[in-house]
Design a protein around this motif. Structure first.
Motif, PDB file in Angstrom:
ATOM      1  N   GLY A  24       8.488 -10.987   9.787  1.00 51.49           N
ATOM      2  CA  GLY A  24       9.611 -10.348   9.117  1.00 51.49           C
ATOM      3  C   GLY A  24      10.652  -9.917  10.124  1.00 51.49           C
ATOM      4  N   LEU A  25      11.363  -8.856   9.782  1.00 55.58           N
ATOM      5  CA  LEU A  25      12.371  -8.338  10.707  1.00 55.58           C
ATOM      6  C   LEU A  25      11.740  -7.854  12.002  1.00 55.58           C
ATOM      7  N   GLY A  26      10.435  -7.501  11.939  1.00 55.67           N
ATOM      8  CA  GLY A  26       9.750  -7.110  13.164  1.00 55.67           C
ATOM      9  C   GLY A  26       9.777  -8.214  14.195  1.00 55.67           C
ATOM     10  N   ASN A  27       9.710  -9.469  13.731  1.00 56.43           N
ATOM     11  CA  ASN A  27       9.781 -10.608  14.639  1.00 56.43           C
ATOM     12  C   ASN A  27      11.221 -10.983  14.980  1.00 56.43           C
ATOM     13  N   ILE A  28      12.009 -11.264  13.942  1.00 52.49           N
ATOM     14  CA  ILE A  28      13.328 -11.848  14.142  1.00 52.49           C
ATOM     15  C   ILE A  28      14.312 -10.847  14.713  1.00 52.49           C
ATOM     16  N   TRP A  29      14.196  -9.579  14.304  1.00 57.62           N
ATOM     17  CA  TRP A  29      15.101  -8.550  14.784  1.00 57.62           C
ATOM     18  C   TRP A  29      14.457  -7.717  15.895  1.00 57.62           C
ATOM     19  N   GLY A  30      13.252  -7.207  15.634  1.00 52.38           N
ATOM     20  CA  GLY A  30      12.635  -6.257  16.553  1.00 52.38           C
ATOM     21  C   GLY A  30      12.170  -6.858  17.864  1.00 52.38           C
ATOM     22  N   ALA A 324       9.053  -7.597   2.795  1.00 53.74           N
ATOM     23  CA  ALA A 324       9.372  -6.602   1.772  1.00 53.74           C
ATOM     24  C   ALA A 324       8.473  -6.729   0.557  1.00 53.74           C
ATOM     25  N   ILE A 325       8.190  -7.962   0.148  1.00 50.15           N
ATOM     26  CA  ILE A 325       7.346  -8.128  -1.040  1.00 50.15           C
ATOM     27  C   ILE A 325       5.902  -7.695  -0.757  1.00 50.15           C
ATOM     28  N   SER A 326       5.458  -7.861   0.483  1.00 47.43           N
ATOM     29  CA  SER A 326       4.098  -7.411   0.810  1.00 47.43           C
ATOM     30  C   SER A 326       4.028  -5.888   0.854  1.00 47.43           C
ATOM     31  N   LEU A 327       5.056  -5.245   1.368  1.00 49.60           N
ATOM     32  CA  LEU A 327       5.099  -3.785   1.397  1.00 49.60           C
ATOM     33  C   LEU A 327       5.118  -3.210  -0.017  1.00 49.60           C
ATOM     34  N   THR A 328       5.907  -3.829  -0.877  1.00 48.57           N
ATOM     35  CA  THR A 328       5.994  -3.372  -2.267  1.00 48.57           C
ATOM     36  C   THR A 328       4.681  -3.608  -3.008  1.00 48.57           C
ATOM     37  N   GLU A 329       4.001  -4.713  -2.687  1.00 51.16           N
ATOM     38  CA  GLU A 329       2.735  -5.047  -3.350  1.00 51.16           C
ATOM     39  C   GLU A 329       1.653  -4.020  -3.048  1.00 51.16           C
TER      40      GLU A 329
END
Length: 475
Positions: A24-30, A324-329
């Protein structure tokens, strides 16, 4: 007995969803900006060591416990460690907090994608990356609208459930993400001067570790946890839908390896381009690397810049959505489990809608704050008297609570519960259930979960608090 709540349609569906959660953003951004600010190669080495000795071990435990109970994070801790069900509650609170700022970052990616798409069609973008990002942050209404769109998309996917929603999205989204990432990498590494970025990433350099080992360790540890979706209840939740036939250890290895490869690929997509067009200062520009430096990189490419800009920010948007969908799940599964306990039929659509609305309301505050650009009140603002502390903006404050405190604390407590209270044999039993798969690495797992992981997590927790608050404990 298979999970009555449903299962993944296939093992590849589970793997793509789990990898999608991790990627997620942890990879691409962080990953690129944290690697840029923490010594490049030195950061990479510490990250890889932690991924093997900590990330791999904790993920095996989380997936195993989820599958063993057939319940989400709260239900799992409630059943297996009755005195520690509050740790399960923490694992549900963390995704809720993370989603309030994660959805805003996803909204920024969506807006940047449309800006580049508009520039591609009409050639109307005539401002620097810094001016563009500043204009975006100081437009609270626009940020809130894009946050709403991001959460609406999240709702449409999660309401379909594990098999018909999350799995279907990831089966298409993850291969698409990989293809676009390769396209951007090819352009990044072929830019004049990109070799300096490659050297920064891969040429041995241990000086940053001599100067600030604990600092690099804590940042790499925090990144590893955020990137692999650990201590957020996600892997427990996804494991609860996993068939008893599947090999947990092999699947975990695939997830950790895939996530690490994508993190390095993200670094290749970002850092060589930053070095080529902005030098070392651009590569070390921190969180703004994705939204300012990279936008300037695309602008410098001339007529093809908007094409790569559109592709790149669409790629980041897909990566953001898979997480995001995994966090919401995680939160939705807690509701499903509670209904099952009471003998009621869960209304997933209604529950998902309520969850997404709650997240949107919290996210609206962070979107309106504009990373501190709009003068909003922030809890404990300037109370520490430390420049760069967690109270600079709402996003930093919530991130400090979730990533700085609850995630490493949750991982520390989980390792103690599994290693010393429940016992690692519980994990071994689940891994080897039905005698189908042998836990050949059990000795390694047992040593790490009992000794190495708790010690490493204690250092990471203290280092995270020190880094967020700027206390100078290790300086």
């Amino acid at each position: 007995m298979e999970n009555s709540r449903g299962n993944w349609g296939s093992n590849i569906g589970f793997l793509l969803a789990a990898i999608g959660s991790a990627v997620g953003l942890g990879n691409i951004w962080g990953f690129p900006y944290k690697m840029g600010k923490n010594g490049g190669f030195a950061f990479l080495i510490i990250y890889l060591i932690l991924a093997v000795l900590v990330g791999f071990v904790i993920m095996i435990a989380e997936i195993s416990l989820g599958r063993k109970t057939g319940k989400g994070a709260f239900g799992t801790y409630k059943e297996l460690a009755k005195g520690f069900k509050w740790v399960g509650a923490m694992a549900v609170i963390v995704p809720l907090l993370i989603m309030t700022f994660y959805s805003v970052l996803g909204a920024y990616c969506m807006e940047y994608m449309f800006v580049n798409l508009g520039d591609l069609a009409f050639h109307t973008l005539n401002m620097s990356g810094g001016d563009l990002f500043g204009a975006m942050l100081t437009n609270p209404f626009g940020c809130i609208v894009y946050t709403f769109l991001f959460m609406a998309l999240c709702f449409l996917i999660v309401k379909g459930g594990i098999k018909d929603g999350i799995e279907k999205f990831n089966v298409v989204g993850m291969p698409t993400l990989a293809i676009m990432l390769v396209i951007v990498i090819i352009r990044s590494v072929t830019l004049p001067g990109a070799s300096e970025g490659l050297k920064f990433m891969f040429a041995p350099n241990f000086e940053p570790l001599k100067e600030n080992f604990i600092g690099v360790l804590s940042v790499a540890g925090g990144q590893m946890f955020f990137s692999l979706s650990l201590a957020m209840g996600i892997m427990i939740t996804y494991g609860s839908y996993l068939s008893k036939k599947e090999n947990i250890v092999r699947n975990t290895g695939i997830i950790v390896l895939s996530d690490t490869i994508v993190a390095i690929m993200a670094g290749l997509a970002v850092l060589p381009a930053a070095f080529a067009l902005g030098g070392e200062d651009a590569a070390m520009s921190g969180p703004k690397l994705l939204f300012i430096t990279l936008q300037d990189v695309f602008a410098s490419m001339g007529q093809i810049g908007p094409i790569f800009g559109t592709i790149f920010y669409l790629l980041v948007l897909i990566a953001a959505m898979t997480s995001a969908i995994s966090l919401t799940e995680v939160i939705a599964t807690m509701y499903v489990d509670r209904c099952a306990e009471k003998g009621k039929e869960p209304n997933r659509m209604k529950a998902t809608a309520v969850i997404c609305v709650i997240i949107f309301l919290g996210a609206s505050v962070i979107a309106a704050d504009g990373l501190g650009s709009n003068g909003m009140w922030v809890p404990f603002q300037n109370s520490l008297g430390v420049v760069g502390s967690f109270n600079d903006c709402w996003l930093d404050f919530v991130d400090f609570i979730a990533e700085g405190l609850l995630m490493p604390l949750g991982a520390l407590l989980m390792s103690i519960i599994v290693g010393w209270i429940i016992g690692p044999d519980k994990v071994k039993e689940e891994v080897e259930i039905n005698g189908t798969h042998k836990f050949a690495a059990y000795g390694f797992f047992k040593f790490c979960i009992k000794f190495f992981v708790p010690v490493a997590m204690a250092f990471i927790l203290v280092g995270q608090v020190d880094g967020f608050l700027g206390l100078g404990i290790f300086s």
